[in-house]
Design an enzyme around this catalytic site. Sequence first.
Site, PDB file in Angstrom:
ATOM      1  N   LYS A  52       0.911  -1.167   0.060  1.00 46.80           N
ATOM      2  CA  LYS A  52       0.008  -0.090  -0.078  1.00 46.80           C
ATOM      3  C   LYS A  52       0.775   1.312   0.102  1.00 46.80           C
ATOM      4  CE  LYS A  52      -3.890  -2.413   1.885  1.00 46.80           C
ATOM      5  NZ  LYS A  52      -4.591  -2.761   3.350  1.00 46.80           N
ATOM      6  N   GLN A  96      -5.055  -1.925   9.143  1.00 46.46           N
ATOM      7  CA  GLN A  96      -4.768  -3.215   8.435  1.00 46.46           C
ATOM      8  C   GLN A  96      -5.715  -4.289   9.369  1.00 46.46           C
ATOM      9  OE1 GLN A  96      -3.359  -3.764   5.585  1.00 46.46           O
ATOM     10  NE2 GLN A  96      -4.313  -5.723   5.948  1.00 46.46           N
ATOM     11  N   ASP A 119     -11.385   2.363   2.872  1.00 47.98           N
ATOM     12  CA  ASP A 119     -11.351   0.899   2.932  1.00 47.98           C
ATOM     13  C   ASP A 119     -13.058   0.779   2.376  1.00 47.98           C
ATOM     14  OD1 ASP A 119      -8.964  -0.648   2.838  1.00 47.98           O
ATOM     15  OD2 ASP A 119      -9.142  -0.625   5.047  1.00 47.98           O
TER      16      ASP A 119
END
Length: 279
Positions: A52, A96, A119
């Site tokens: 990422k 995460q 997200d």
Amino acid sequence: MAQLIDGKKISSEIKEELKAKVAELKQKGIEGTLAVIQVGNDPASSVYVKNKKRACEYIGIHSKSFELPEETTQEELLRLISDLNEDGSVNGILTQLPVPAHIDEKEIINAISPKKDVDGFHTQNVGSLAVGQEGFVSCTPAGIIELLKRSDVEIDGKHCVIVGRSNIVGKPMALLMLRENATVTVAHSHTKNLQEICRTADILIVAVGKRELITGDFVKEGAVVIDVGIHRDENKKLFGDVKFEEVSQKASKITPVPGGVGPMTIAMLMNNCVEAMDK
């Protein structure tokens, strides 16, 4: 033999488009920053976080990394998220997953401001998708829509069977396919006659988490097959939820594992980050 849907190639095209858009925004004085929080040092999570950060660097946005010890309390994590919500220089925030067992994942997801939830997991963003309003969309399902469209797969009016009903893939995938005017069936571990149902699909999307569950007998001739699963054997070889060798003989188009859906997830995360800059 099915035509391969090349996720690596399509994700690269998307990242190039985003790179150009970021350059335009920078000329207007708009900068982007993604804050990535990782609790503990799960090896798979560390790889995802690294990828990422690399993608951010490539398209030209900043990334802030918060690598917290395993024993970080829920209160400490919520405090950090609150600070990042208030930080005007940060456009996107993600934690995460998975988080350690002593932390409530749902509470953490919903603590992130919906405007910074790149997200697409916040209840408000999921609700917006359900009722057709604007909001961030979960990256893997959004990536699958791009894979289909950029591979000239017609969705309108087609029967799509989704195997799997998770909050991250199955449910938002069903909503996105409905938005594209597909007729949608969602199947799962309790579905009776799974094989018969899968054989009715024009587009079969498999996100069930069982290695090579879908064999050639589950697929009708000429169907488009999208494999979201990823499994590693003892020799570190990767497999999907679909038995590729068999299914590729019947499908018209198919995603490989690796190199199919995986690269699209990060490309769409970057897309959400760029959208957050532009809000």
